[in-house]
Scaffold this motif. Structure first.
Motif, PDB file in Angstrom:
ATOM      1  N   TYR A   1       0.814  -1.215   0.000  1.00 46.23           N
ATOM      2  CA  TYR A   1       0.000   0.000   0.000  1.00 46.23           C
ATOM      3  C   TYR A   1       0.852   1.272   0.000  1.00 46.23           C
ATOM      4  O   TYR A   1       0.385   2.337  -0.386  1.00 46.23           O
ATOM      5  CB  TYR A   1      -0.914   0.006   1.221  1.00 46.23           C
ATOM      6  CG  TYR A   1      -0.267  -0.603   2.461  1.00 46.23           C
ATOM      7  CD1 TYR A   1       0.610   0.112   3.249  1.00 46.23           C
ATOM      8  CD2 TYR A   1      -0.520  -1.932   2.811  1.00 46.23           C
ATOM      9  CE1 TYR A   1       1.210  -0.453   4.363  1.00 46.23           C
ATOM     10  CE2 TYR A   1       0.076  -2.512   3.913  1.00 46.23           C
ATOM     11  CZ  TYR A   1       0.938  -1.766   4.690  1.00 46.23           C
ATOM     12  OH  TYR A   1       1.558  -2.334   5.782  1.00 46.23           O
ATOM     13  N   ILE A   2       2.114   1.181   0.430  1.00 49.05           N
ATOM     14  CA  ILE A   2       2.962   2.375   0.528  1.00 49.05           C
ATOM     15  C   ILE A   2       3.303   2.906  -0.860  1.00 49.05           C
ATOM     16  O   ILE A   2       3.096   4.092  -1.153  1.00 49.05           O
ATOM     17  CB  ILE A   2       4.242   2.068   1.318  1.00 49.05           C
ATOM     18  CG1 ILE A   2       3.895   1.725   2.772  1.00 49.05           C
ATOM     19  CG2 ILE A   2       5.193   3.258   1.278  1.00 49.05           C
ATOM     20  CD1 ILE A   2       5.088   1.316   3.606  1.00 49.05           C
ATOM     21  N   LEU A   3       3.831   2.043  -1.721  1.00 54.22           N
ATOM     22  CA  LEU A   3       4.160   2.469  -3.077  1.00 54.22           C
ATOM     23  C   LEU A   3       2.904   2.858  -3.850  1.00 54.22           C
ATOM     24  O   LEU A   3       2.953   3.707  -4.735  1.00 54.22           O
ATOM     25  CB  LEU A   3       4.908   1.359  -3.810  1.00 54.22           C
ATOM     26  CG  LEU A   3       6.289   0.982  -3.245  1.00 54.22           C
ATOM     27  CD1 LEU A   3       6.914  -0.139  -4.065  1.00 54.22           C
ATOM     28  CD2 LEU A   3       7.213   2.198  -3.216  1.00 54.22           C
ATOM     29  N   GLY A   4       1.782   2.236  -3.489  1.00 58.49           N
ATOM     30  CA  GLY A   4       0.533   2.601  -4.153  1.00 58.49           C
ATOM     31  C   GLY A   4       0.055   3.985  -3.784  1.00 58.49           C
ATOM     32  O   GLY A   4      -0.541   4.689  -4.608  1.00 58.49           O
ATOM     33  N   SER A   5       0.330   4.421  -2.562  1.00 57.99           N
ATOM     34  CA  SER A   5      -0.182   5.705  -2.082  1.00 57.99           C
ATOM     35  C   SER A   5       0.482   6.907  -2.733  1.00 57.99           C
ATOM     36  O   SER A   5      -0.030   8.023  -2.653  1.00 57.99           O
ATOM     37  CB  SER A   5      -0.006   5.788  -0.556  1.00 57.99           C
ATOM     38  OG  SER A   5       1.371   5.808  -0.207  1.00 57.99           O
ATOM     39  N   VAL A   6       1.623   6.703  -3.388  1.00 50.73           N
ATOM     40  CA  VAL A   6       2.357   7.844  -3.968  1.00 50.73           C
ATOM     41  C   VAL A   6       2.164   7.934  -5.478  1.00 50.73           C
ATOM     42  O   VAL A   6       2.889   8.670  -6.144  1.00 50.73           O
ATOM     43  CB  VAL A   6       3.861   7.743  -3.636  1.00 50.73           C
ATOM     44  CG1 VAL A   6       4.068   7.720  -2.132  1.00 50.73           C
ATOM     45  CG2 VAL A   6       4.500   6.517  -4.266  1.00 50.73           C
ATOM     46  N   ILE A   7       1.180   7.209  -6.007  1.00 49.68           N
ATOM     47  CA  ILE A   7       0.974   7.166  -7.453  1.00 49.68           C
ATOM     48  C   ILE A   7       0.738   8.554  -8.042  1.00 49.68           C
ATOM     49  O   ILE A   7       1.146   8.846  -9.177  1.00 49.68           O
ATOM     50  CB  ILE A   7      -0.214   6.228  -7.793  1.00 49.68           C
ATOM     51  CG1 ILE A   7      -0.415   6.129  -9.305  1.00 49.68           C
ATOM     52  CG2 ILE A   7      -1.495   6.709  -7.113  1.00 49.68           C
ATOM     53  CD1 ILE A   7       0.716   5.492 -10.043  1.00 49.68           C
ATOM     54  N   ALA A   8       0.093   9.447  -7.293  1.00 45.70           N
ATOM     55  CA  ALA A   8      -0.326  10.732  -7.868  1.00 45.70           C
ATOM     56  C   ALA A   8       0.745  11.813  -7.816  1.00 45.70           C
ATOM     57  O   ALA A   8       0.554  12.879  -8.410  1.00 45.70           O
ATOM     58  CB  ALA A   8      -1.589  11.234  -7.153  1.00 45.70           C
ATOM     59  N   HIS A   9       1.863  11.578  -7.137  1.00 48.89           N
ATOM     60  CA  HIS A   9       2.785  12.695  -6.906  1.00 48.89           C
ATOM     61  C   HIS A   9       3.400  13.213  -8.196  1.00 48.89           C
ATOM     62  O   HIS A   9       3.525  14.428  -8.389  1.00 48.89           O
ATOM     63  CB  HIS A   9       3.874  12.285  -5.905  1.00 48.89           C
ATOM     64  CG  HIS A   9       5.017  11.528  -6.495  1.00 48.89           C
ATOM     65  ND1 HIS A   9       4.957  10.177  -6.786  1.00 48.89           N
ATOM     66  CD2 HIS A   9       6.264  11.922  -6.864  1.00 48.89           C
ATOM     67  CE1 HIS A   9       6.099   9.772  -7.293  1.00 48.89           C
ATOM     68  NE2 HIS A   9       6.916  10.809  -7.369  1.00 48.89           N
ATOM     69  N   SER A  10       3.780  12.334  -9.109  1.00 51.26           N
ATOM     70  CA  SER A  10       4.400  12.796 -10.348  1.00 51.26           C
ATOM     71  C   SER A  10       3.372  13.448 -11.271  1.00 51.26           C
ATOM     72  O   SER A  10       3.695  14.403 -11.997  1.00 51.26           O
ATOM     73  CB  SER A  10       5.084  11.627 -11.065  1.00 51.26           C
ATOM     74  OG  SER A  10       4.149  10.628 -11.423  1.00 51.26           O
ATOM     75  N   PHE A  11       2.135  12.964 -11.239  1.00 49.10           N
ATOM     76  CA  PHE A  11       1.082  13.558 -12.062  1.00 49.10           C
ATOM     77  C   PHE A  11       0.706  14.945 -11.546  1.00 49.10           C
ATOM     78  O   PHE A  11       0.507  15.870 -12.330  1.00 49.10           O
ATOM     79  CB  PHE A  11      -0.142  12.646 -12.070  1.00 49.10           C
ATOM     80  CG  PHE A  11       0.099  11.331 -12.727  1.00 49.10           C
ATOM     81  CD1 PHE A  11      -0.050  11.190 -14.099  1.00 49.10           C
ATOM     82  CD2 PHE A  11       0.505  10.218 -11.997  1.00 49.10           C
ATOM     83  CE1 PHE A  11       0.184   9.967 -14.726  1.00 49.10           C
ATOM     84  CE2 PHE A  11       0.733   9.004 -12.612  1.00 49.10           C
ATOM     85  CZ  PHE A  11       0.582   8.870 -13.977  1.00 49.10           C
ATOM     86  N   SER A  12       0.604  15.075 -10.235  1.00 53.49           N
ATOM     87  CA  SER A  12       0.304  16.377  -9.650  1.00 53.49           C
ATOM     88  C   SER A  12       1.420  17.376  -9.942  1.00 53.49           C
ATOM     89  O   SER A  12       1.166  18.531 -10.301  1.00 53.49           O
ATOM     90  CB  SER A  12       0.106  16.235  -8.137  1.00 53.49           C
ATOM     91  OG  SER A  12      -0.096  17.501  -7.532  1.00 53.49           O
TER      92      SER A  12
END
Length: 261
Positions: free
Chosen positions: A126-137
């Motif tokens: 779940y940790i690596l999944g939670s940061v999915i949006a950082h590069s898109f943002s």
């Protein structure tokens, strides 16, 4: 001399805090040495003393302290995610919000081992999944700046950095070249990333492998067992675009190129 060296598993090559602390200590030591060192000996003995003492203490004292801080962060997030009911939701939101800060200082390595253990033991993380949006943002924030700033030099830096972050997840050019110097842009990107983490926490989406970055990271959410199919990938895509939309909206509404210049 047989003194114990406490080093992180990945060494110090991917860290920042130990180096910053060593440079700060070395600069302080250099000023002190120059005060009493005879002028005729300064050129040779000042750097010799400074480097010898700083590197030695860096391995014996400064590095272990930074490693301890990193380990404590790892324990904190492990405890946070382990909280009943709200652990996953709160953990995903906070990790999403502060992921880029952790990367800048090298503290994200306190979470990577936990993620790898989860992948090897649980089959998902779940940790690596939670940061999915950082590069898109971050990419969306740079795109908002690109649209509003007409300076050709700035646009020449912002556009390739935006493409690199948004599509391929390589955020260093965007962070260090544009977002951090502006400060507000970095904060707005972190807000968008936090919203993406919140969506991941609410949906319960997880990654099943440590895969690519950017749009390629969506494939990591496909369940190889077929139980969840592409459901988690769909939530990852939603989180990515919602985070990007939030970051873009805030930056477009608040960015003033004249003030930044």
């Amino acid at each position: 001399l047989g003194l114990p060296l406490i080093m992180p598993a990945s060494g110090y090559t991917s860290s920042v805090i130990p180096i910053l602390l060593m440079v700060w200590f070395g600069s302080t030591l250099e000023h002190w040495v120059k005060k009493w060192m005879p002028a005729s000996m300064k050129m040779f003995f000042t750097p010799l003393i400074v480097v010898t003492v700083t590197v030695t203490l860096g391995y014996l004292v400064i590095g272990p302290i930074a490693t301890l801080i990193t380990n404590l962060l790892g324990e904190f997030f492990a405890l946070l995610f382990g909280l009943p009911m709200i652990g996953s939701l709160l953990g995903c939101t906070l990790v999403g919000a502060f992921w880029m800060c952790l990367v800048i200082f090298g503290f994200h390595w306190s979470l990577v081992p936990i993620a790898l253990v989860n992948l090897s033991t649980l089959g998902h993380d779940y940790i690596l999944g939670s940061v999915i949006a950082h590069s898109f943002s971050l990419g969306a924030v740079l795109f908002a700046m690109y649209l509003k700033n007409k300076d050709e030099k700035f646009r020449g830096i912002a556009l390739p950095a935006m493409i690199s972050a948004f599509f391929f997840g390589v955020t260093e050019p965007a962070i260090y070249g544009v977002a951090l110097p502006d400060k507000k842009a970095f904060i707005n990107a972190s807000i968008g990333s936090a919203v993406g983490g919140l969506i991941i926490g609410l949906s319960g989406a997880v990654v099943y492998m440590s895969g690519g970055l950017g749009v390629f990271n969506w494939l990591s959410f496909i369940d190889p067992s077929g139980v969840n199919g592409i459901n988690h990938m769909i939530w990852a895509i939603v989180a990515s675009f919602v985070g990007a939309a939030v970051g873009f909206a805030i930056e477009f509404a608040t960015y003033k190129p004249e003030a930044a210049k």
